[in-house]
Scaffold this motif. Sequence first.
Motif, PDB file in Angstrom:
ATOM      1  N   GLY A 136       0.781  -1.229   0.000  1.00 33.80           N
ATOM      2  CA  GLY A 136       0.000   0.000   0.000  1.00 33.80           C
ATOM      3  C   GLY A 136       0.809   1.272   0.000  1.00 33.80           C
ATOM      4  N   TYR A 137       2.131   1.192  -0.099  1.00 35.29           N
ATOM      5  CA  TYR A 137       2.958   2.399  -0.070  1.00 35.29           C
ATOM      6  C   TYR A 137       3.663   2.653  -1.401  1.00 35.29           C
ATOM      7  N   SER A 138       3.118   2.126  -2.471  1.00 32.04           N
ATOM      8  CA  SER A 138       3.624   2.430  -3.807  1.00 32.04           C
ATOM      9  C   SER A 138       2.747   3.507  -4.434  1.00 32.04           C
ATOM     10  N   SER A 139       3.295   4.191  -5.419  1.00 33.06           N
ATOM     11  CA  SER A 139       2.531   5.233  -6.100  1.00 33.06           C
ATOM     12  C   SER A 139       1.340   4.656  -6.841  1.00 33.06           C
ATOM     13  N   ALA A 140       1.454   3.404  -7.283  1.00 31.73           N
ATOM     14  CA  ALA A 140       0.347   2.779  -8.008  1.00 31.73           C
ATOM     15  C   ALA A 140      -0.868   2.538  -7.117  1.00 31.73           C
ATOM     16  N   SER A 141      -0.678   2.467  -5.795  1.00 34.40           N
ATOM     17  CA  SER A 141      -1.799   2.202  -4.888  1.00 34.40           C
ATOM     18  C   SER A 141      -2.732   3.391  -4.762  1.00 34.40           C
ATOM     19  N   VAL A 142      -2.301   4.581  -5.155  1.00 28.01           N
ATOM     20  CA  VAL A 142      -3.145   5.782  -5.108  1.00 28.01           C
ATOM     21  C   VAL A 142      -3.142   6.467  -6.473  1.00 28.01           C
ATOM     22  N   ALA A 143      -3.067   5.669  -7.542  1.00 32.62           N
ATOM     23  CA  ALA A 143      -2.960   6.242  -8.886  1.00 32.62           C
ATOM     24  C   ALA A 143      -4.209   7.021  -9.268  1.00 32.62           C
ATOM     25  N   ASP A 144      -5.376   6.553  -8.842  1.00 36.97           N
ATOM     26  CA  ASP A 144      -6.632   7.268  -9.098  1.00 36.97           C
ATOM     27  C   ASP A 144      -7.574   7.007  -7.942  1.00 36.97           C
ATOM     28  N   ASP A 145      -8.748   7.649  -7.982  1.00 34.86           N
ATOM     29  CA  ASP A 145      -9.681   7.556  -6.855  1.00 34.86           C
ATOM     30  C   ASP A 145     -10.153   6.121  -6.625  1.00 34.86           C
ATOM     31  N   GLU A 146     -10.483   5.422  -7.699  1.00 33.55           N
ATOM     32  CA  GLU A 146     -10.994   4.054  -7.555  1.00 33.55           C
ATOM     33  C   GLU A 146      -9.917   3.123  -7.010  1.00 33.55           C
ATOM     34  N   THR A 147      -8.706   3.252  -7.530  1.00 39.43           N
ATOM     35  CA  THR A 147      -7.611   2.406  -7.046  1.00 39.43           C
ATOM     36  C   THR A 147      -7.304   2.702  -5.584  1.00 39.43           C
ATOM     37  N   ALA A 148      -7.279   3.985  -5.222  1.00 42.86           N
ATOM     38  CA  ALA A 148      -6.991   4.360  -3.834  1.00 42.86           C
ATOM     39  C   ALA A 148      -8.057   3.816  -2.883  1.00 42.86           C
ATOM     40  N   ALA A 149      -9.328   3.897  -3.290  1.00 39.61           N
ATOM     41  CA  ALA A 149     -10.404   3.398  -2.435  1.00 39.61           C
ATOM     42  C   ALA A 149     -10.325   1.877  -2.278  1.00 39.61           C
ATOM     43  N   LYS A 150     -10.064   1.159  -3.387  1.00 39.39           N
ATOM     44  CA  LYS A 150      -9.962  -0.304  -3.297  1.00 39.39           C
ATOM     45  C   LYS A 150      -8.772  -0.731  -2.448  1.00 39.39           C
ATOM     46  N   LYS A 151      -7.634  -0.078  -2.649  1.00 42.33           N
ATOM     47  CA  LYS A 151      -6.453  -0.438  -1.873  1.00 42.33           C
ATOM     48  C   LYS A 151      -6.649  -0.133  -0.388  1.00 42.33           C
ATOM     49  N   THR A 152      -7.284   0.993  -0.086  1.00 38.51           N
ATOM     50  CA  THR A 152      -7.555   1.340   1.318  1.00 38.51           C
ATOM     51  C   THR A 152      -8.495   0.322   1.949  1.00 38.51           C
ATOM     52  N   VAL A 176     -11.765   8.073   7.491  1.00 37.53           N
ATOM     53  CA  VAL A 176     -10.709   9.083   7.449  1.00 37.53           C
ATOM     54  C   VAL A 176      -9.567   8.651   6.533  1.00 37.53           C
ATOM     55  N   MET A 177      -9.154   7.393   6.609  1.00 37.64           N
ATOM     56  CA  MET A 177      -8.026   6.948   5.802  1.00 37.64           C
ATOM     57  C   MET A 177      -8.382   6.872   4.320  1.00 37.64           C
ATOM     58  N   THR A 178      -9.624   6.516   3.996  1.00 36.79           N
ATOM     59  CA  THR A 178     -10.040   6.548   2.598  1.00 36.79           C
ATOM     60  C   THR A 178     -10.024   7.975   2.068  1.00 36.79           C
ATOM     61  N   PHE A 179     -10.528   8.909   2.861  1.00 34.03           N
ATOM     62  CA  PHE A 179     -10.510  10.318   2.464  1.00 34.03           C
ATOM     63  C   PHE A 179      -9.076  10.808   2.260  1.00 34.03           C
ATOM     64  N   PHE A 180      -8.196  10.472   3.178  1.00 37.75           N
ATOM     65  CA  PHE A 180      -6.809  10.937   3.063  1.00 37.75           C
ATOM     66  C   PHE A 180      -6.116  10.357   1.832  1.00 37.75           C
ATOM     67  N   ARG A 181      -6.278   9.065   1.594  1.00 37.84           N
ATOM     68  CA  ARG A 181      -5.553   8.441   0.488  1.00 37.84           C
ATOM     69  C   ARG A 181      -6.077   8.899  -0.867  1.00 37.84           C
ATOM     70  N   ILE A 182      -7.359   9.156  -0.973  1.00 35.96           N
ATOM     71  CA  ILE A 182      -7.885   9.700  -2.232  1.00 35.96           C
ATOM     72  C   ILE A 182      -7.346  11.104  -2.463  1.00 35.96           C
ATOM     73  N   CYS A 183      -7.334  11.927  -1.420  1.00 36.70           N
ATOM     74  CA  CYS A 183      -6.783  13.279  -1.541  1.00 36.70           C
ATOM     75  C   CYS A 183      -5.286  13.243  -1.843  1.00 36.70           C
ATOM     76  N   TYR A 184      -4.581  12.300  -1.247  1.00 35.75           N
ATOM     77  CA  TYR A 184      -3.146  12.201  -1.519  1.00 35.75           C
ATOM     78  C   TYR A 184      -2.897  11.793  -2.970  1.00 35.75           C
ATOM     79  N   GLY A 185      -3.713  10.892  -3.482  1.00 33.76           N
ATOM     80  CA  GLY A 185      -3.565  10.496  -4.881  1.00 33.76           C
ATOM     81  C   GLY A 185      -3.858  11.631  -5.836  1.00 33.76           C
ATOM     82  N   ARG A 186      -4.785  12.517  -5.452  1.00 28.82           N
ATOM     83  CA  ARG A 186      -5.128  13.642  -6.334  1.00 28.82           C
ATOM     84  C   ARG A 186      -4.103  14.775  -6.264  1.00 28.82           C
ATOM     85  N   TYR A 187      -3.714  15.139  -5.048  1.00 18.94           N
ATOM     86  CA  TYR A 187      -2.914  16.361  -4.873  1.00 18.94           C
ATOM     87  C   TYR A 187      -1.532  16.104  -4.273  1.00 18.94           C
TER      88      TYR A 187
END
Length: 245
Positions: free
Chosen positions: A172-188, A230-241
């Motif tokens: 879960g700490y690779s860039s691919a795990s937060v590549a987009d919103d759907e991927t970030a949500a599934k990985k989280t 909270v963690m889903t919100f954070f990881r989606i935001c991290y993937g975006r910005y």
Amino acid sequence: MSKKIRQDSSHLSIIAISKLSVNMILWNLVVLLSAAATTSNAFCQLESSTIRTHHYDMLQQKATTILLSKNNDNDDDYDNQIIDPRRPDQNLPGFLDTLFDVPDPQLLAGDLLFLLVINFLLQIANEVGDPSFWLSGGFSQPITMPVTLLAVVVRDSKMSISWVLSALWNRGYSSASVADDETAAKKTFQIWIDYCSIRIIMELGLSLLFTHSVVGGWLLFREVWYSALVMTFFRICYGRYGMKF
């Protein structure tokens, strides 16, 4: 005299025509022989190519059969050369290097920070939900050293250990795990599932082996759901910005 000349001319014409006919016949024979030779050569080449192709197919089929039979063989030397990814004990150093690899340390730091935020939110919810808080003056109470600080630190340690272990296991700490919103949500969600399992096992183990106290089921349930949101919100935001910085 003129008659003799005409006879000689006719005889020469016949000879010339005969020679021309012979030459044409010979030329046609040469052309036919050349065509026959060319056709025969082409046919031989086609037959040779067909034979080589068939021979190559036979060799390839034989090699495939050998490899399949080798895979089904019980030869220990051959089996030891193949590392089954489902058996990390066959290559433990490589497995550990891959497991503890953190390509994006900022994402790890963000996880730890937001887990601390979740702890503060949980503690605020516990304090506000306690009737004695309002009987003592609510938010108008004087600010003192909180007596629950140790409990916050202990809970934050448990949550951080559980979440980081689960994230490492799920890559879960690779860039691919937060590549987009759907991927970030599934990985989280994958991380959260294992996180819940680790937290439940941890609380049961501590209760049975050390504290011998009752596990707070409601508090644990609220903790895992706070973590999911909270963690889903954070990881989606991290993937975006976050990855842009």
